[in-house]
Design a protein around this motif. Structure first.
Motif, PDB file in Angstrom:
ATOM      1  N   TRP A  34       0.824  -1.200   0.000  1.00 52.77           N
ATOM      2  CA  TRP A  34       0.000   0.000   0.000  1.00 52.77           C
ATOM      3  C   TRP A  34       0.863   1.257   0.000  1.00 52.77           C
ATOM      4  CZ3 TRP A  34      -4.835  -0.469  -1.270  1.00 52.77           C
ATOM      5  CH2 TRP A  34      -5.472  -1.696  -1.050  1.00 52.77           C
ATOM      6  N   GLY A  35       2.045   1.160   0.599  1.00 52.22           N
ATOM      7  CA  GLY A  35       2.957   2.299   0.579  1.00 52.22           C
ATOM      8  C   GLY A  35       3.396   2.650  -0.834  1.00 52.22           C
ATOM      9  N   ILE A  36       3.731   1.637  -1.620  1.00 47.74           N
ATOM     10  CA  ILE A  36       4.182   1.906  -2.994  1.00 47.74           C
ATOM     11  C   ILE A  36       3.024   2.389  -3.856  1.00 47.74           C
ATOM     12  CG2 ILE A  36       3.853  -0.334  -4.141  1.00 47.74           C
ATOM     13  CD1 ILE A  36       7.028   1.814  -4.282  1.00 47.74           C
ATOM     14  N   ILE A  37       1.803   1.916  -3.567  1.00 45.48           N
ATOM     15  CA  ILE A  37       0.630   2.421  -4.281  1.00 45.48           C
ATOM     16  C   ILE A  37       0.456   3.915  -3.988  1.00 45.48           C
ATOM     17  CG2 ILE A  37      -1.901   2.379  -4.326  1.00 45.48           C
ATOM     18  CD1 ILE A  37      -0.724   0.149  -5.947  1.00 45.48           C
ATOM     19  N   GLY A  38       0.617   4.301  -2.713  1.00 50.19           N
ATOM     20  CA  GLY A  38       0.522   5.715  -2.354  1.00 50.19           C
ATOM     21  C   GLY A  38       1.582   6.550  -3.045  1.00 50.19           C
ATOM     22  N   LEU A  39       2.827   6.030  -3.094  1.00 45.19           N
ATOM     23  CA  LEU A  39       3.913   6.748  -3.768  1.00 45.19           C
ATOM     24  C   LEU A  39       3.614   6.927  -5.253  1.00 45.19           C
ATOM     25  CD1 LEU A  39       6.805   7.921  -3.828  1.00 45.19           C
ATOM     26  CD2 LEU A  39       7.632   5.579  -4.197  1.00 45.19           C
ATOM     27  N   ILE A  40       3.118   5.876  -5.884  1.00 51.33           N
ATOM     28  CA  ILE A  40       2.801   5.947  -7.317  1.00 51.33           C
ATOM     29  C   ILE A  40       1.693   6.968  -7.569  1.00 51.33           C
ATOM     30  CG2 ILE A  40       1.757   4.656  -9.219  1.00 51.33           C
ATOM     31  CD1 ILE A  40       3.348   2.206  -8.252  1.00 51.33           C
ATOM     32  N   ILE A  42       0.980   9.615  -5.780  1.00 50.28           N
ATOM     33  CA  ILE A  42       1.539  10.962  -5.604  1.00 50.28           C
ATOM     34  C   ILE A  42       2.325  11.379  -6.846  1.00 50.28           C
ATOM     35  CG2 ILE A  42       3.221  12.322  -4.300  1.00 50.28           C
ATOM     36  CD1 ILE A  42       2.403  10.662  -1.818  1.00 50.28           C
ATOM     37  N   GLU A  43       3.177  10.488  -7.326  1.00 47.27           N
ATOM     38  CA  GLU A  43       3.993  10.838  -8.488  1.00 47.27           C
ATOM     39  C   GLU A  43       3.142  10.901  -9.756  1.00 47.27           C
ATOM     40  OE1 GLU A  43       7.479   8.469  -8.768  1.00 47.27           O
ATOM     41  OE2 GLU A  43       8.231   9.105  -6.805  1.00 47.27           O
ATOM     42  N   LEU A  44       2.060  10.118  -9.795  1.00 47.04           N
ATOM     43  CA  LEU A  44       1.154  10.194 -10.934  1.00 47.04           C
ATOM     44  C   LEU A  44       0.491  11.562 -11.012  1.00 47.04           C
ATOM     45  CD1 LEU A  44      -0.107   8.643 -13.303  1.00 47.04           C
ATOM     46  CD2 LEU A  44      -1.896   7.870 -11.737  1.00 47.04           C
ATOM     47  N   SER A  45       0.237  12.170  -9.868  1.00 45.45           N
ATOM     48  CA  SER A  45      -0.335  13.517  -9.864  1.00 45.45           C
ATOM     49  C   SER A  45       0.637  14.522 -10.470  1.00 45.45           C
ATOM     50  CB  SER A  45      -0.725  13.923  -8.442  1.00 45.45           C
ATOM     51  OG  SER A  45       0.420  14.088  -7.621  1.00 45.45           O
ATOM     52  N   VAL A  46       1.937  14.330 -10.233  1.00 46.94           N
ATOM     53  CA  VAL A  46       2.942  15.219 -10.818  1.00 46.94           C
ATOM     54  C   VAL A  46       3.016  15.004 -12.329  1.00 46.94           C
ATOM     55  CG1 VAL A  46       5.356  15.926 -10.767  1.00 46.94           C
ATOM     56  CG2 VAL A  46       4.243  15.178  -8.656  1.00 46.94           C
ATOM     57  N   VAL A  47       3.005  13.740 -12.754  1.00 48.87           N
ATOM     58  CA  VAL A  47       3.004  13.420 -14.186  1.00 48.87           C
ATOM     59  C   VAL A  47       1.798  14.081 -14.858  1.00 48.87           C
ATOM     60  CG1 VAL A  47       2.765  11.566 -15.886  1.00 48.87           C
ATOM     61  CG2 VAL A  47       4.266  11.260 -13.902  1.00 48.87           C
ATOM     62  N   SER A  48       0.633  13.964 -14.228  1.00 45.51           N
ATOM     63  CA  SER A  48      -0.587  14.551 -14.790  1.00 45.51           C
ATOM     64  C   SER A  48      -0.479  16.073 -14.862  1.00 45.51           C
ATOM     65  CB  SER A  48      -1.795  14.149 -13.944  1.00 45.51           C
ATOM     66  OG  SER A  48      -1.921  12.743 -13.881  1.00 45.51           O
ATOM     67  N   ALA A  49       0.080  16.690 -13.812  1.00 49.85           N
ATOM     68  CA  ALA A  49       0.200  18.152 -13.785  1.00 49.85           C
ATOM     69  C   ALA A  49       1.115  18.644 -14.908  1.00 49.85           C
ATOM     70  CB  ALA A  49       0.737  18.605 -12.432  1.00 49.85           C
ATOM     71  N   PHE A  50       2.242  17.974 -15.107  1.00 40.93           N
ATOM     72  CA  PHE A  50       3.141  18.357 -16.202  1.00 40.93           C
ATOM     73  C   PHE A  50       2.455  18.200 -17.556  1.00 40.93           C
ATOM     74  CE2 PHE A  50       7.129  17.419 -13.548  1.00 40.93           C
ATOM     75  CZ  PHE A  50       7.341  18.759 -13.317  1.00 40.93           C
ATOM     76  N   THR A  51       1.756  17.076 -17.739  1.00 47.46           N
ATOM     77  CA  THR A  51       1.107  16.799 -19.026  1.00 47.46           C
ATOM     78  C   THR A  51       0.015  17.818 -19.318  1.00 47.46           C
ATOM     79  OG1 THR A  51       1.544  14.435 -18.712  1.00 47.46           O
ATOM     80  CG2 THR A  51      -0.069  15.038 -20.383  1.00 47.46           C
ATOM     81  N   VAL A  52      -0.833  18.111 -18.314  1.00 52.43           N
ATOM     82  CA  VAL A  52      -1.924  19.072 -18.506  1.00 52.43           C
ATOM     83  C   VAL A  52      -1.372  20.471 -18.763  1.00 52.43           C
ATOM     84  CG1 VAL A  52      -3.837  20.217 -17.341  1.00 52.43           C
ATOM     85  CG2 VAL A  52      -3.599  17.739 -17.184  1.00 52.43           C
ATOM     86  N   THR A  53      -0.307  20.849 -18.061  1.00 53.24           N
ATOM     87  CA  THR A  53       0.304  22.164 -18.283  1.00 53.24           C
ATOM     88  C   THR A  53       0.812  22.292 -19.710  1.00 53.24           C
ATOM     89  OG1 THR A  53       0.975  22.308 -15.956  1.00 53.24           O
ATOM     90  CG2 THR A  53       2.126  23.730 -17.528  1.00 53.24           C
ATOM     91  N   TYR A  54       1.489  21.257 -20.182  1.00 56.24           N
ATOM     92  CA  TYR A  54       2.012  21.293 -21.547  1.00 56.24           C
ATOM     93  C   TYR A  54       0.859  21.390 -22.548  1.00 56.24           C
ATOM     94  CZ  TYR A  54       4.881  20.133 -25.600  1.00 56.24           C
ATOM     95  OH  TYR A  54       5.526  20.163 -26.811  1.00 56.24           O
ATOM     96  N   LEU A  55      -0.194  20.583 -22.362  1.00 55.98           N
ATOM     97  CA  LEU A  55      -1.319  20.596 -23.302  1.00 55.98           C
ATOM     98  C   LEU A  55      -2.048  21.935 -23.278  1.00 55.98           C
ATOM     99  CD1 LEU A  55      -2.788  17.010 -22.797  1.00 55.98           C
ATOM    100  CD2 LEU A  55      -1.497  17.875 -24.756  1.00 55.98           C
ATOM    101  N   TYR A  56      -2.156  22.544 -22.103  1.00 58.88           N
ATOM    102  CA  TYR A  56      -2.804  23.855 -22.006  1.00 58.88           C
ATOM    103  C   TYR A  56      -2.038  24.896 -22.835  1.00 58.88           C
ATOM    104  CZ  TYR A  56      -4.297  28.312 -20.057  1.00 58.88           C
ATOM    105  OH  TYR A  56      -4.737  29.608 -19.915  1.00 58.88           O
ATOM    106  N   LEU A  57      -0.729  24.927 -22.661  1.00 59.36           N
ATOM    107  CA  LEU A  57       0.079  25.884 -23.425  1.00 59.36           C
ATOM    108  C   LEU A  57       0.067  25.547 -24.911  1.00 59.36           C
ATOM    109  CD1 LEU A  57       3.070  26.185 -20.942  1.00 59.36           C
ATOM    110  CD2 LEU A  57       1.336  27.927 -21.433  1.00 59.36           C
ATOM    111  N   TYR A  58       0.039  24.280 -25.223  1.00 60.25           N
ATOM    112  CA  TYR A  58      -0.032  23.835 -26.623  1.00 60.25           C
ATOM    113  C   TYR A  58      -1.304  24.362 -27.292  1.00 60.25           C
ATOM    114  CZ  TYR A  58      -0.814  20.503 -30.459  1.00 60.25           C
ATOM    115  OH  TYR A  58      -1.083  19.911 -31.674  1.00 60.25           O
ATOM    116  N   MET A  59      -2.419  24.314 -26.554  1.00 55.74           N
ATOM    117  CA  MET A  59      -3.696  24.756 -27.130  1.00 55.74           C
ATOM    118  C   MET A  59      -3.821  26.277 -27.157  1.00 55.74           C
ATOM    119  SD  MET A  59      -6.447  21.929 -25.696  1.00 55.74           S
ATOM    120  CE  MET A  59      -5.989  22.167 -23.980  1.00 55.74           C
ATOM    121  N   GLN A  60      -3.088  26.979 -26.269  1.00 56.74           N
ATOM    122  CA  GLN A  60      -3.192  28.429 -26.198  1.00 56.74           C
ATOM    123  C   GLN A  60      -2.341  29.135 -27.250  1.00 56.74           C
ATOM    124  OE1 GLN A  60      -5.313  30.226 -24.168  1.00 56.74           O
ATOM    125  NE2 GLN A  60      -6.119  28.168 -23.754  1.00 56.74           N
ATOM    126  N   HIS A  61      -1.348  28.441 -27.796  1.00 55.39           N
ATOM    127  CA  HIS A  61      -0.452  29.067 -28.770  1.00 55.39           C
ATOM    128  C   HIS A  61      -0.828  28.624 -30.183  1.00 55.39           C
ATOM    129  CE1 HIS A  61       1.862  29.785 -25.124  1.00 55.39           C
ATOM    130  NE2 HIS A  61       2.594  30.647 -25.794  1.00 55.39           N
TER     131      HIS A  61
END
Length: 209
Positions: A34-40, A42-61
């Motif tokens: 369960w600890g490794i599931i929690g770690l994954i 947390i890090e998945l949220s960072v992966v998602s944040a980077f991806t969404v940020t990139y896509l947002y800027l991609y669509m705005q330009h």
């Protein structure tokens, strides 16, 4: 005088028979699972944040990457992605070897995965040398360097952890009953490998649409 409630507690504790419990917990029964599931997560949220940020800027330009900046070469990151995905196969085989108590097969498959990850790191390092912009020149350069560096560090951590697992395997530490360390390491390894897929799409495929 002992209260009835305390007597009930004492009776409940005395009635629990733990003689058949194993100290080797695997799967969902192990806290570290369960600890490794929690770690994954947390890090998945960072992966998602980077991806969404990139896509947002991609669509705005209207033009992305910005003018006069070519899209990053596709060949090298594609090879690194294929190597990381193939390393998931050898990690799976390593886990199956432990289930059969085949320690040396486990060691071979584990270090094969580490070698592939090390090759990916070398390829990525060469790729960093070939980026056409600095990380602080503009927002596109910042995202390209930050996402690439973020995943690079994750591969480093996965390779070091798996190399340690392989060394324990050489010492005969892991068995079918004592394999939770292998299980959680494989889970994290697969996460690191598949986390590159959304990054690969936004960094190298989307600029070519």
């Amino acid at each position: 005088m002992r209260s009835p409630r305390n007597n009930e507690r004492k009776t409940a504790y005395e009635d629990v028979d733990v003689s058949n419990y194993s100290r080797h917990l695997n799967g969902h029964n192990a806290p570290i699972w369960w600890g490794i599931i929690g770690l994954i997560l947390i890090e998945l949220s960072v992966v998602s944040a980077f991806t969404v940020t990139y896509l947002y800027l991609y669509m705005q330009h209207g033009q992305w990457p910005p003018a006069d900046i070519p899209a990053p070469p596709l060949l090298i990151p594609t090879w690194s992605m294929l190597l990381m995905l193939f390393s998931c196969v050898t990690m799976y085989l390593a886990g199956k070897s432990i289930e059969k108590n085949q320690s040396w097969h486990f060691v071979i498959y584990t270090f094969a995965s580490v070698i592939m990850a090390s090759s990916v790191l070398w390829i990525r390092w060469l790729q960093f040398d070939n980026f056409d912009m600095r990380w602080d020149e503009h927002v596109y350069g910042s995202l390209l360097w930050t996402i690439s560096g973020f995943h690079f560090i994750h591969i480093v951590s996965a390779a070091i952890g798996t190399a340690a697992i392989g060394c324990f395997g050489m010492a005969g530490f892991y068995t079918k009953q004592r394999q939770i360390g292998v299980v959680v390491d494989t889970m994290y390894w697969n996460f690191v490998a598949f986390a590159w897929l959304p990054f690969y799409l936004v960094l190298y495929f989307f600029p070519r649409l």
